[in-house]
Design an enzyme around this catalytic site. Sequence first.
Site, PDB file in Angstrom:
ATOM      1  N   THR A  21      38.491  37.058  44.274  1.00 14.48           N
ATOM      2  CA  THR A  21      38.640  35.856  44.646  1.00 14.48           C
ATOM      3  C   THR A  21      38.885  35.201  43.388  1.00 14.48           C
ATOM      4  OG1 THR A  21      37.341  36.219  47.030  1.00 14.48           O
ATOM      5  CG2 THR A  21      37.591  33.734  45.939  1.00 14.48           C
ATOM      6  N   SER A  66      37.681  43.836  45.727  1.00 18.50           N
ATOM      7  CA  SER A  66      36.600  44.844  45.259  1.00 18.50           C
ATOM      8  C   SER A  66      36.030  45.961  46.137  1.00 18.50           C
ATOM      9  CB  SER A  66      35.551  43.881  44.786  1.00 18.50           C
ATOM     10  OG  SER A  66      34.468  43.301  45.729  1.00 18.50           O
ATOM     11  N   THR A  99      33.386  39.554  44.353  1.00 15.00           N
ATOM     12  CA  THR A  99      32.033  39.295  44.470  1.00 15.00           C
ATOM     13  C   THR A  99      31.452  40.565  45.752  1.00 15.00           C
ATOM     14  OG1 THR A  99      32.331  37.747  46.103  1.00 15.00           O
ATOM     15  CG2 THR A  99      31.979  37.062  44.066  1.00 15.00           C
ATOM     16  N   ASP A 100      32.395  40.991  46.494  1.00  9.99           N
ATOM     17  CA  ASP A 100      31.729  42.017  47.418  1.00  9.99           C
ATOM     18  C   ASP A 100      31.035  43.114  46.886  1.00  9.99           C
ATOM     19  OD1 ASP A 100      33.052  40.157  49.203  1.00  9.99           O
ATOM     20  OD2 ASP A 100      33.745  41.770  50.610  1.00  9.99           O
TER      21      ASP A 100
END
Length: 337
Positions: A21, A66, A99-100
């Site tokens: 992101t 990710s 971030t995942d």
Amino acid sequence: MNERNGANRGRAVQIITTGGTIASRIDPATGGAVPAVNAAELVVLAPSLRDHTEEVRVTEFGMLQSWNIGPDVMMRIAGVAREALRDDAVAGVVVTHGTDTMEETAFALDLLLDGAKPVVVTGAMRNASDPGFDGPRNLAAAARVAVDAEARGRGALVVMNDEIHAARFVTKTHTTALGTFASPETGAVGLIDDRGVWFRWRPDPLPRLSPARAETNVHLVKMAAGADALLLEALLEARVGGVVIEASGAGNVSDVWHEPIEALIAAAIPVVLVSRCPTGRIVPVYGGPGGGRTLHALGVIDGGWLPGPKARIALSFVLGSGMDSEETRRFFAQLTR
Ligand code: ASP
């Protein structure tokens, strides 16, 4: 030259961008956020990067979301970071990442790098098309930590939302909130405020791995009440490289999992047992079918406090290091002591 005593601290921060992101914008054609901000643009969007760093270097590793970054790609990211850290002028590295799965890549870097110079992973929860884009602030904070001498020797860190977390304990706790990253087991390692970078505790050094490759044929199976044995039987049939079981509570599974677990171990496929609880570690308490004590007697590898996804990364690298079953058991014992 001793890297740990600050004899040669370097002054540059090396940023390695991987996508996520923090590199995304809304694609007007689909309405979906996709990686589109290249490394040079990202640095321009974050002028405060220069506030606490004398020199900023940028390398674009990729434009990946990710959920498409696996242990093999993590090894390549670690290779780029290792190379950058060899330069005496580089004080530390920042990896920007979706971030995942950030916690998995951060943990991979913790296992693969020597930890002498800081390696800090960061990202954003709001993309560059959003007026509340949090990427620049997170990037500047991460760079500030990466060049801070106090960050040295603390292992890989995650900096998000002005907090500093140990890679091994951090997890994404909320699907969309800005303050999504937390370390439920320990709390944050430190924070960044108007007075500067403040560290509150020092994680112990992790045992390191130097795998020749990542074994990607490693699978994570989560226990759910009344689950049947279908997935484990399929993994046995496929003769996979390794299995991580996220058991319930202190490490228990459906009674019908007993046989396939026994068969996996008999087939020399390592089975690492961890818990689906967000805190605590597994404890072999219960006897009876599927009880944790029974599973330990079968020969599962104790994954201690590791969450399933991180246990899978560790097993992937352990297998890629060519360890036999005793060495694997010893490594996990050392990792989770
Ligand atoms: N939701 C993700 C992020 O925050 C996208 C990704 O993980 O690539 O970056």
